[in-house]
Design a protein around this motif. Structure first.
Motif, PDB file in Angstrom:
ATOM      1  N   LEU A 177     -23.784   7.596  22.909  1.00  0.00           N
ATOM      2  CA  LEU A 177     -24.082   7.218  21.532  1.00  0.00           C
ATOM      3  C   LEU A 177     -23.903   8.386  20.574  1.00  0.00           C
ATOM      4  O   LEU A 177     -23.395   8.224  19.465  1.00  0.00           O
ATOM      5  N   LEU A 178     -24.315   9.571  21.007  1.00  0.00           N
ATOM      6  CA  LEU A 178     -24.239  10.725  20.124  1.00  0.00           C
ATOM      7  C   LEU A 178     -22.795  11.109  19.811  1.00  0.00           C
ATOM      8  O   LEU A 178     -22.498  11.587  18.711  1.00  0.00           O
ATOM      9  N   GLU A 179     -21.898  10.902  20.772  1.00  0.00           N
ATOM     10  CA  GLU A 179     -20.489  11.171  20.476  1.00  0.00           C
ATOM     11  C   GLU A 179     -19.934  10.164  19.478  1.00  0.00           C
ATOM     12  O   GLU A 179     -19.256  10.526  18.515  1.00  0.00           O
ATOM     13  N   HIS A 180     -20.253   8.898  19.689  1.00  0.00           N
ATOM     14  CA  HIS A 180     -19.656   7.837  18.880  1.00  0.00           C
ATOM     15  C   HIS A 180     -20.431   7.520  17.597  1.00  0.00           C
ATOM     16  O   HIS A 180     -19.909   6.802  16.742  1.00  0.00           O
ATOM     17  N   MET A 181     -21.633   8.069  17.461  1.00  0.00           N
ATOM     18  CA  MET A 181     -22.436   7.799  16.258  1.00  0.00           C
ATOM     19  C   MET A 181     -22.960   9.100  15.667  1.00  0.00           C
ATOM     20  O   MET A 181     -23.997   9.112  14.982  1.00  0.00           O
ATOM     21  N   GLN A 182     -22.250  10.186  15.859  1.00  0.00           N
ATOM     22  CA  GLN A 182     -22.801  11.481  15.479  1.00  0.00           C
ATOM     23  C   GLN A 182     -22.980  11.650  13.981  1.00  0.00           C
ATOM     24  O   GLN A 182     -23.775  12.493  13.538  1.00  0.00           O
ATOM     25  N   ASP A 183     -22.310  10.855  13.174  1.00  0.00           N
ATOM     26  CA  ASP A 183     -22.505  10.945  11.727  1.00  0.00           C
ATOM     27  C   ASP A 183     -23.902  10.504  11.313  1.00  0.00           C
ATOM     28  O   ASP A 183     -24.350  10.805  10.197  1.00  0.00           O
ATOM     29  N   ASN A 184     -24.603   9.808  12.208  1.00  0.00           N
ATOM     30  CA  ASN A 184     -25.941   9.317  11.892  1.00  0.00           C
ATOM     31  C   ASN A 184     -27.040  10.328  12.193  1.00  0.00           C
ATOM     32  O   ASN A 184     -28.164  10.180  11.698  1.00  0.00           O
ATOM     33  N   PHE A 185     -26.753  11.321  13.030  1.00  0.00           N
ATOM     34  CA  PHE A 185     -27.808  12.192  13.538  1.00  0.00           C
ATOM     35  C   PHE A 185     -27.532  13.674  13.257  1.00  0.00           C
ATOM     36  O   PHE A 185     -26.387  14.118  13.268  1.00  0.00           O
ATOM     37  N   VAL A 186     -28.620  14.415  13.040  1.00  0.00           N
ATOM     38  CA  VAL A 186     -28.492  15.860  12.830  1.00  0.00           C
ATOM     39  C   VAL A 186     -28.851  16.633  14.098  1.00  0.00           C
ATOM     40  O   VAL A 186     -28.662  17.848  14.170  1.00  0.00           O
ATOM     41  N   GLY A 187     -29.385  15.933  15.100  1.00  0.00           N
ATOM     42  CA  GLY A 187     -29.765  16.588  16.344  1.00  0.00           C
ATOM     43  C   GLY A 187     -30.240  15.571  17.361  1.00  0.00           C
ATOM     44  O   GLY A 187     -30.294  14.366  17.088  1.00  0.00           O
ATOM     45  N   ALA A 188     -30.584  16.057  18.555  1.00  0.00           N
ATOM     46  CA  ALA A 188     -31.014  15.158  19.623  1.00  0.00           C
ATOM     47  C   ALA A 188     -31.979  15.869  20.561  1.00  0.00           C
ATOM     48  O   ALA A 188     -31.847  17.066  20.821  1.00  0.00           O
ATOM     49  N   VAL A 189     -32.942  15.116  21.066  1.00  0.00           N
ATOM     50  CA  VAL A 189     -33.858  15.572  22.098  1.00  0.00           C
ATOM     51  C   VAL A 189     -33.633  14.672  23.306  1.00  0.00           C
ATOM     52  O   VAL A 189     -33.850  13.451  23.222  1.00  0.00           O
ATOM     53  N   LEU A 190     -33.181  15.241  24.413  1.00  0.00           N
ATOM     54  CA  LEU A 190     -32.843  14.457  25.594  1.00  0.00           C
ATOM     55  C   LEU A 190     -33.729  14.874  26.759  1.00  0.00           C
ATOM     56  O   LEU A 190     -33.714  16.033  27.185  1.00  0.00           O
ATOM     57  N   MET A 191     -34.522  13.927  27.256  1.00  0.00           N
ATOM     58  CA  MET A 191     -35.502  14.197  28.307  1.00  0.00           C
ATOM     59  C   MET A 191     -35.132  13.473  29.597  1.00  0.00           C
ATOM     60  O   MET A 191     -34.512  12.407  29.566  1.00  0.00           O
ATOM     61  N   LEU A 279     -31.816  19.575  22.164  1.00  0.00           N
ATOM     62  CA  LEU A 279     -32.984  20.105  22.854  1.00  0.00           C
ATOM     63  C   LEU A 279     -33.143  19.311  24.143  1.00  0.00           C
ATOM     64  O   LEU A 279     -33.457  18.122  24.112  1.00  0.00           O
ATOM     65  N   PHE A 280     -32.872  19.967  25.276  1.00  0.00           N
ATOM     66  CA  PHE A 280     -33.038  19.336  26.584  1.00  0.00           C
ATOM     67  C   PHE A 280     -34.444  19.640  27.098  1.00  0.00           C
ATOM     68  O   PHE A 280     -34.889  20.798  27.058  1.00  0.00           O
ATOM     69  N   ILE A 281     -35.127  18.629  27.614  1.00  0.00           N
ATOM     70  CA  ILE A 281     -36.464  18.835  28.172  1.00  0.00           C
ATOM     71  C   ILE A 281     -36.571  18.093  29.495  1.00  0.00           C
ATOM     72  O   ILE A 281     -36.312  16.881  29.565  1.00  0.00           O
ATOM     73  N   ASN A 282     -36.956  18.797  30.545  1.00  0.00           N
ATOM     74  CA  ASN A 282     -37.098  18.198  31.872  1.00  0.00           C
ATOM     75  C   ASN A 282     -38.361  18.711  32.557  1.00  0.00           C
ATOM     76  O   ASN A 282     -38.955  19.708  32.138  1.00  0.00           O
ATOM     77  N   GLY A 283     -38.740  18.031  33.618  1.00  0.00           N
ATOM     78  CA  GLY A 283     -39.833  18.496  34.460  1.00  0.00           C
ATOM     79  C   GLY A 283     -39.264  19.198  35.678  1.00  0.00           C
ATOM     80  O   GLY A 283     -38.225  18.783  36.212  1.00  0.00           O
ATOM     81  N   SER A 284     -39.926  20.244  36.144  1.00  0.00           N
ATOM     82  CA  SER A 284     -39.383  21.026  37.248  1.00  0.00           C
ATOM     83  C   SER A 284     -39.309  20.241  38.543  1.00  0.00           C
ATOM     84  O   SER A 284     -38.505  20.557  39.430  1.00  0.00           O
ATOM     85  N   GLU A 285     -40.139  19.190  38.668  1.00  0.00           N
ATOM     86  CA  GLU A 285     -40.166  18.397  39.897  1.00  0.00           C
ATOM     87  C   GLU A 285     -39.177  17.236  39.871  1.00  0.00           C
ATOM     88  O   GLU A 285     -39.064  16.492  40.845  1.00  0.00           O
ATOM     89  N   ASP A 286     -38.465  17.062  38.768  1.00  0.00           N
ATOM     90  CA  ASP A 286     -37.497  15.968  38.652  1.00  0.00           C
ATOM     91  C   ASP A 286     -36.150  16.418  39.220  1.00  0.00           C
ATOM     92  O   ASP A 286     -35.932  17.601  39.499  1.00  0.00           O
ATOM     93  N   HIS A 287     -35.231  15.476  39.385  1.00  0.00           N
ATOM     94  CA  HIS A 287     -33.893  15.801  39.881  1.00  0.00           C
ATOM     95  C   HIS A 287     -33.108  16.518  38.785  1.00  0.00           C
ATOM     96  O   HIS A 287     -32.940  15.991  37.683  1.00  0.00           O
TER      97      HIS A 287
END
Length: 337
Positions: A177-191, A279-287
């Motif tokens: 979505l961010l590639e194809h709709m990037q004109d709509n967003f100034v940033g992203a948080v991906l968890m 901004l990427f956010i993950n848990g250390s116990e996740d894959h």
């Protein structure tokens, strides 16, 4: 002879017939007591809060509902396909939930972001989930659905900073979505999206998708919810679990479509085309096997960031040990954009 009574939801004939060796009329909605067939019973489970109103799903009661009663009892408002929370700042978070969930997943966090920071939020149901259950989930249908939601809210979001927030499936679909709709967003948080499950995925990741498809295809939503409860016992997640997850409902009907979307997304191809920081956010116990690579591919490296919560798992955004820092970090990130 066959009993002419029908399933309240699908209208299949109920009762014992010459072709059946068992009674198909032993299932009832826990609310209205309307009769359900063996197929519809178990499709719409919810966990009701405990008597003291606590949010621990293990202390609540699982109930089975017909479609009508489910829509009344769920924490989702079925009269609309998205929710808006309007604040006083110029920030608008656009929350995209994970597989089998719905827009309620991030509702507690969105409310706190308004209370703490004055931020606004849009929370939408992906196709194949929640109020959009009957819409086939694809990358393209996700784009069309989100574009429609954003269009309907232009009157109050125009001129504000829209930031995409995705969790798990919402994050993986978000790469597209961010590639194809990037004109709509100034940033992203991906968890919860640190593992490559698309082209070039490891054998372990591919095997995980095979298992997910198999159990989702063969188990009812009720059984899947029970399995999720088992997983939650291993987790320290404790933040609004009933309101946001088990009291809203689980939607595994399109699990094969979920898997196909995950297999189709190639983050390494999408990220370099997105001209805003992530901004990427993950848990250390996740894959996690690709988070550093994906961070390095960001075009805005000076503002992009990776945060890993030590001891966090796939449910870290509902773990009270991390929620305060998560919301503070999101607010700080928004001020850089």
């Amino acid at each position: 002879m066959t009993d002419n009574r029908c399933c309240k939801d699908c209208e299949a004939v109920l009762g014992r017939s010459m072709c059946w060796l068992w009674d198909k009329n032993n299932f009832a909605c826990n609310e209205c007591e309307g009769q359900l067939c063996s197929t519809c019973y178990g499709k719409r489970p919810l966990i009701e809060k405990s008597v003291d109103g606590g949010n621990d799903p293990e202390e609540g009661t699982m109930k089975q509902y017909c479609k009508f009663c489910f829509e009344q009892a769920s924490t989702i408002d079925f009269s609309k396909t998205y929710d808006t929370i309007q604040g006083s700042s110029d920030v608008v978070w656009v929350f995209s939930h994970g597989a089998s969930g719905c827009r309620q997943l991030f509702a507690p966090q969105a409310k706190e972001l308004k209370e703490r920071c004055g931020h606004s939020s849009i929370l939408w149901d992906l196709p194949g989930h929640g109020t959009m259950l009957d819409t086939l989930l694809t990358l393209e249908s996700s784009k069309e659905t989100l574009a429609s939601v954003l269009k309907e809210n232009e009157s109050w979001t125009k001129g504000k900073k829209l930031i995409y927030v995705g969790g798990s499936l919402g994050a993986y679909v978000g790469f597209y979505l961010l590639e194809h709709m990037q004109d709509n967003f100034v940033g992203a948080v991906l968890m919860d999206a640190g593992e490559n499950v698309g082209p070039g995925a490891s054998f372990k990741a591919k095997a995980g998708l095979v298992v997910l498809k198999m159990i989702g295809r063969n188990f009812s939503n009720s059984t899947m919810m029970q399995l999720m409860l088992g997983e939650m016992k291993k987790s320290k997640a404790d933040y609004h679990l009933t309101d946001a997850v088990f009291g809203a409902g689980m939607f595994f009907e399109q699990v094969e479509a979920h898997v196909e979307c995950l297999k189709a997304v190639a983050p390494a191809d999408h990220i370099p085309k997105f001209q805003c920081p992530i901004l990427f956010i993950n848990g250390s116990e996740d894959h996690r096997d690709s988070e550093d690579k994906w961070l390095a591919l960001c075009t805005k490296k000076d503002v992009s960031e990776l945060k890993v919560y030590e001891g966090g798992d796939h449910f870290f955004m509902h773990d009270s040990r991390f929620v305060d820092d998560l919301l503070t970090r999101m607010d700080a990130y928004s001020k850089k954009l």
